[in-house]
Design an enzyme around this catalytic site. Structure first.
Site, PDB file in Angstrom:
ATOM      1  N   GLY A   1       0.834  -1.195   0.000  1.00 30.83           N
ATOM      2  CA  GLY A   1       0.000   0.000   0.000  1.00 30.83           C
ATOM      3  C   GLY A   1       0.865   1.240   0.000  1.00 30.83           C
ATOM      4  O   GLY A   1       2.035   1.178   0.361  1.00 30.83           O
TER       5      GLY A   1
ATOM      6  N   CYS B   1       5.165  -6.273   1.787  1.00 35.07           N
ATOM      7  CA  CYS B   1       5.553  -4.860   1.831  1.00 35.07           C
ATOM      8  C   CYS B   1       4.792  -4.101   2.919  1.00 35.07           C
ATOM      9  O   CYS B   1       5.054  -4.296   4.094  1.00 35.07           O
ATOM     10  CB  CYS B   1       5.403  -4.226   0.454  1.00 35.07           C
ATOM     11  SG  CYS B   1       6.475  -2.795   0.280  1.00 35.07           S
ATOM     12  N   TYR B   2       3.806  -3.273   2.564  1.00 34.11           N
ATOM     13  CA  TYR B   2       3.030  -2.604   3.624  1.00 34.11           C
ATOM     14  C   TYR B   2       2.455  -3.659   4.575  1.00 34.11           C
ATOM     15  O   TYR B   2       2.395  -3.452   5.785  1.00 34.11           O
ATOM     16  CB  TYR B   2       1.902  -1.769   3.024  1.00 34.11           C
ATOM     17  CG  TYR B   2       1.153  -0.911   4.040  1.00 34.11           C
ATOM     18  CD1 TYR B   2       1.495   0.421   4.225  1.00 34.11           C
ATOM     19  CD2 TYR B   2       0.117  -1.436   4.814  1.00 34.11           C
ATOM     20  CE1 TYR B   2       0.818   1.220   5.160  1.00 34.11           C
ATOM     21  CE2 TYR B   2      -0.570  -0.657   5.755  1.00 34.11           C
ATOM     22  CZ  TYR B   2      -0.211   0.672   5.917  1.00 34.11           C
ATOM     23  OH  TYR B   2      -0.881   1.447   6.837  1.00 34.11           O
TER      24      TYR B   2
ATOM     25  N   HIS C   1       7.845  -7.843  -3.543  1.00 26.40           N
ATOM     26  CA  HIS C   1       6.549  -8.201  -4.144  1.00 26.40           C
ATOM     27  C   HIS C   1       6.631  -9.523  -4.919  1.00 26.40           C
ATOM     28  O   HIS C   1       7.136  -9.549  -6.034  1.00 26.40           O
ATOM     29  CB  HIS C   1       6.091  -7.093  -5.091  1.00 26.40           C
ATOM     30  CG  HIS C   1       5.690  -5.853  -4.369  1.00 26.40           C
ATOM     31  ND1 HIS C   1       4.427  -5.661  -3.877  1.00 26.40           N
ATOM     32  CD2 HIS C   1       6.405  -4.759  -4.005  1.00 26.40           C
ATOM     33  CE1 HIS C   1       4.359  -4.493  -3.255  1.00 26.40           C
ATOM     34  NE2 HIS C   1       5.553  -3.921  -3.320  1.00 26.40           N
TER      35      HIS C   1
ATOM     36  N   GLU D   1       4.172 -11.056  -6.241  1.00 20.90           N
ATOM     37  CA  GLU D   1       3.073 -11.145  -7.211  1.00 20.90           C
ATOM     38  C   GLU D   1       3.439 -10.592  -8.584  1.00 20.90           C
ATOM     39  O   GLU D   1       2.721 -10.827  -9.551  1.00 20.90           O
ATOM     40  CB  GLU D   1       1.828 -10.430  -6.664  1.00 20.90           C
ATOM     41  CG  GLU D   1       1.912  -8.907  -6.535  1.00 20.90           C
ATOM     42  CD  GLU D   1       2.566  -8.407  -5.243  1.00 20.90           C
ATOM     43  OE1 GLU D   1       3.376  -9.160  -4.651  1.00 20.90           O
ATOM     44  OE2 GLU D   1       2.288  -7.265  -4.835  1.00 20.90           O
TER      45      GLU D   1
ATOM     46  N   SER E   1     -24.459  -9.153 -26.446  1.00 25.19           N
ATOM     47  CA  SER E   1     -23.839  -8.241 -27.405  1.00 25.19           C
ATOM     48  C   SER E   1     -23.022  -8.982 -28.451  1.00 25.19           C
ATOM     49  O   SER E   1     -22.558  -8.400 -29.411  1.00 25.19           O
ATOM     50  CB  SER E   1     -22.895  -7.320 -26.637  1.00 25.19           C
ATOM     51  OG  SER E   1     -21.878  -8.121 -26.033  1.00 25.19           O
TER      52      SER E   1
ATOM     53  N   GLY F   1     -20.317 -10.452 -27.386  1.00 20.94           N
ATOM     54  CA  GLY F   1     -19.018 -10.516 -26.714  1.00 20.94           C
ATOM     55  C   GLY F   1     -18.911 -11.773 -25.864  1.00 20.94           C
ATOM     56  O   GLY F   1     -19.906 -12.471 -25.637  1.00 20.94           O
TER      57      GLY F   1
ATOM     58  N   ASP G   1     -18.236 -12.214 -22.617  1.00 24.39           N
ATOM     59  CA  ASP G   1     -18.841 -12.229 -21.277  1.00 24.39           C
ATOM     60  C   ASP G   1     -20.335 -12.544 -21.338  1.00 24.39           C
ATOM     61  O   ASP G   1     -20.813 -13.443 -20.646  1.00 24.39           O
ATOM     62  CB  ASP G   1     -18.646 -10.881 -20.567  1.00 24.39           C
ATOM     63  CG  ASP G   1     -17.186 -10.488 -20.493  1.00 24.39           C
ATOM     64  OD1 ASP G   1     -16.325 -11.375 -20.680  1.00 24.39           O
ATOM     65  OD2 ASP G   1     -16.906  -9.294 -20.267  1.00 24.39           O
TER      66      ASP G   1
ATOM     67  N   LYS H   1     -11.158 -12.117 -16.641  1.00 27.55           N
ATOM     68  CA  LYS H   1     -11.438 -12.312 -18.072  1.00 27.55           C
ATOM     69  C   LYS H   1     -10.871 -13.628 -18.619  1.00 27.55           C
ATOM     70  O   LYS H   1     -11.527 -14.338 -19.369  1.00 27.55           O
ATOM     71  CB  LYS H   1     -10.840 -11.133 -18.847  1.00 27.55           C
ATOM     72  CG  LYS H   1     -11.236 -11.091 -20.297  1.00 27.55           C
ATOM     73  CD  LYS H   1     -12.549 -10.384 -20.440  1.00 27.55           C
ATOM     74  CE  LYS H   1     -12.958 -10.208 -21.869  1.00 27.55           C
ATOM     75  NZ  LYS H   1     -14.165  -9.364 -21.939  1.00 27.55           N
TER      76      LYS H   1
ATOM     77  N   ASP I   1      -7.157   8.346 -63.167  1.00 29.06           N
ATOM     78  CA  ASP I   1      -6.872   9.605 -63.842  1.00 29.06           C
ATOM     79  C   ASP I   1      -7.763  10.773 -63.452  1.00 29.06           C
ATOM     80  O   ASP I   1      -7.637  11.861 -63.984  1.00 29.06           O
ATOM     81  CB  ASP I   1      -6.950   9.455 -65.389  1.00 29.06           C
ATOM     82  CG  ASP I   1      -5.674   8.827 -65.904  1.00 29.06           C
ATOM     83  OD1 ASP I   1      -4.684   8.840 -65.144  1.00 29.06           O
ATOM     84  OD2 ASP I   1      -5.684   8.323 -67.041  1.00 29.06           O
TER      85      ASP I   1
HETATM   86  N1  GLN Z   1       4.400   2.696   1.816  1.00 28.12           N
HETATM   87  C1  GLN Z   1       5.252   1.641   2.266  1.00 28.12           C
HETATM   88  C2  GLN Z   1       6.703   1.914   1.926  1.00 28.12           C
HETATM   89  O1  GLN Z   1       7.003   2.787   1.173  1.00 28.12           O
HETATM   90  C3  GLN Z   1       4.823   0.323   1.626  1.00 28.12           C
HETATM   91  C4  GLN Z   1       5.090   0.285   0.150  1.00 28.12           C
HETATM   92  C5  GLN Z   1       4.472  -0.919  -0.519  1.00 28.12           C
HETATM   93  O2  GLN Z   1       3.673  -1.625   0.061  1.00 28.12           O
HETATM   94  N2  GLN Z   1       4.814  -1.141  -1.782  1.00 28.12           N
HETATM   95  O3  GLN Z   1       7.579   1.228   2.446  1.00 28.12           O
END
Ligand code: GLN
Length: 527
Positions: free
Chosen positions: A60, A87-88, A174, A176, A229, A231, A233, A383, A464
């Protein structure tokens, strides 16, 4: 009452602290075959209708020590299930359980090499060191009691921590994102080995369960209506409804006069004849085109098409309902919508302390006075999961892999006034364009391609004599999420063929150009 998916499948709960990557965590866990759901970080654990197998806390943009920063419900710790903080999320674990978090000397953004410094379950089988992706400005200064360090980098002494006894894990990087090559394996270690979640989330098991759920929900006599439609979905959703309740599901295709060349006929053929979907086509092209007469403003075009669509769809629903009641059958009580999980995520993800979090409902913009209950078979799916469902249900691959097509259709690809003659030109050019990129084997490589008709005339020469005719622009983009996009590097020989066919075959066009703008700053569509 039918049972919700999260009560049927082992579910991982992802608490979202507002990271731009939160939906990717959801994607990765699903790819491991495990069902998971995202909720805002402030979600009340008492409201959970199920017990998750484990919880992942996302990253975050905030700093845990700031007054305005979001924090999760402390009851997370009472569930006694494994927790992984990213992370956060790691910083939140430390902040909550007595560690310390402070700003780093310099923000760390990009690749980093971590060393695994203690044998542990999270990094099991991943080697002694690993390339990872970092994006943070804060760091742990002290880890909470009961925790130990399991990974570090040159600059981050606490890049990974765990409390094995309580099954709590935290990582600064991260897993992910694809920039962390072994990230998915790390998530597998957490989700499958540590949480013990069963990897039973497959689309074929989903179909069977969804059919049962819909049958229970709708009951023995009520009926359902939905707009299609052409599509992927709406087609997949309609096929599921048909498998569940047969002809008590009514699909309606509103011909708005601005679909692609032959599209109405094709949809009719595929849905009705091949997929056995109970379909009504309303031939209202002339009505739409008459309302669009003289209108050049793109927003006005969209509004006119949107409102006219709702009017026609509602009166069609009423007509079918009355007809069914006369036949002694049940009333239409439900409206099918092809809402997908990204729309749901968008409406529930954490938007910051000042933003109110929107509710689940009304994602698709249902008209309130329709008084129908919503039924959304795809609302848990991404999707690519919908496309996979389409393949399992033997829906034509042309339809399953069809590029996105906007609601107002070709009307917003005709710049300026939409007249029957302009519709003819835009349709024919678009048809040739798509036909040629399919022939060249490029359709699936391109995320979205279309021809737009520009309201300018330029001078040309044909046989022409001087011509003074319109310009077709060809657009093709590559993108994974449609938020950003690159223009597609179309091979010259393909462009050459398309250009010469359009100029020769489409009366009214003497010039073809190729759009080389990326998004941003351009958008994918021209209007
Ligand atoms: N804001 C927090 C930081 O800067 C977490 C960042 C994040 O979760 N990518 O360390």
């Amino acid at each position: 009452m039918s049972t919700a998916i999260n009560q049927i499948y082992d579910t991982i709960l992802i608490l979202d602290f507002g990271s731009q990557y939160s939906h990717l965590i959801t994607r990765r866990v699903r790819e491991l075959g495990v069902y998971c759901e995202l909720q805002a970080c402030t979600y009340k654990i008492d409201d959970l209708p199920y017990k998750p197998k484990g919880i992942i806390l996302s990253g975050g943009p905030y700093s845990v020590y700031d007054d305005v920063s979001p924090h999760m419900d402390k009851k997370v710790w009472e569930l006694g299930v494994p927790v992984l903080g990213i992370c956060y999320g790691l910083q939140e674990i430390a902040w909550d359980l007595g560690g310390e978090v402070a700003p780093c000397e310099s923000r760390e953004y990009g690749h980093a090499d971590i060393k695994i410094v203690a044998e542990n379950k999270l990094f099991k089988g991943l080697g002694d060191d690993m390339k990872v992706w970092m994006s943070h400005g804060d760091q742990l200064k002290k880890i909470p009691e009961g925790f130990r360090v399991i990974a570090k980098t040159g600059t981050a002494p606490f890049a990974g921590i765990d409390n094995e006894e309580k099954n709590i894990y935290g990582i600064q990087f991260h897993p992910e994102v694809t920039h962390t090559p072994k990230g998915k394996e790390l998530l597998r270690n957490f989700v499958i080995d540590i949480c013990g979640a069963e990897a039973n989330w497959t689309m074929s098991s989903f179909i069977d369960r969804e059919i049962t759920r819909i049958r229970n929900l709708v009951g023995p006599t009520a009926q359902v209506i939905g707009a299609v439609s052409g599509g992927v979905d709406s087609t997949v959703a309609s096929k599921i409804m048909t498998l569940a309740i047969g002809d008590r599901y009514h699909a309606v295709l509103v011909d708005n006069g601005v679909m692609r060349l032959n599209e109405c006929e094709t949809v009719k053929e595929v849905l009705n004849e091949k997929l056995n979907i109970n379909l009504t086509v309303t031939p209202t092209a002339d009505l739409f085109l008459s309302k669009l007469k003289g209108v050049t403003d793109p927003e006005k075009k969209r509004k006119i098409i949107g409102n006219t669509f709702v009017e026609i769809f509602e009166s069609e629903a009423k007509r079918i309902d009355e007809e069914q009641v006369k036949l002694g059958r049940g009333k239409i009580e439900y409206l099918l919508q092809g809402t997908l999980y990204p729309d749901v995520i968008e409406s529930i993800s954490f938007k910051g302390p000042s933003a109110t979090i929107k509710t689940h409902h009304n994602v698709g913009g249902l008209k309130e006075d329709m008084k129908l209950k919503l039924i959304e078979p795809l609302r848990e799916l991404f999707k690519d999961e919908v496309r996979h469902l389409g393949e399992i249900m033997n829906i034509d691959s042309d339809l399953v892999w069809r590029h996105p097509f906007p609601g107002p259709g070709i009307a917003i690809r005709i710049l300026g006034e939409v007249t029957p003659e302009q519709v003819r030109i835009a349709r024919q050019a678009d048809y040739i364009y798509i036909e040629e990129i399919k022939k060249a084997g490029l359709y699936r490589k391109i995320s979205q391609a279309f021809a737009a008709l520009l309201p300018v005339k330029s001078v040309g020469v044909m046989g022409d004599s001087r011509t003074y005719e319109q310009v077709i622009v060809l657009r093709a983009v590559e993108t994974t999420d449609f938020m950003t996009a690159d223009w597609f590097e179309m091979p010259y020989d393909v462009i050459k063929k398309i250009s010469s066919r359009i100029i020769n075959e489409v009366k009214g066009v003497n010039r073809v150009v190729y759009d080389v703008s990326s998004k941003p700053p351009a958008t994918i569509e021209w209007e």
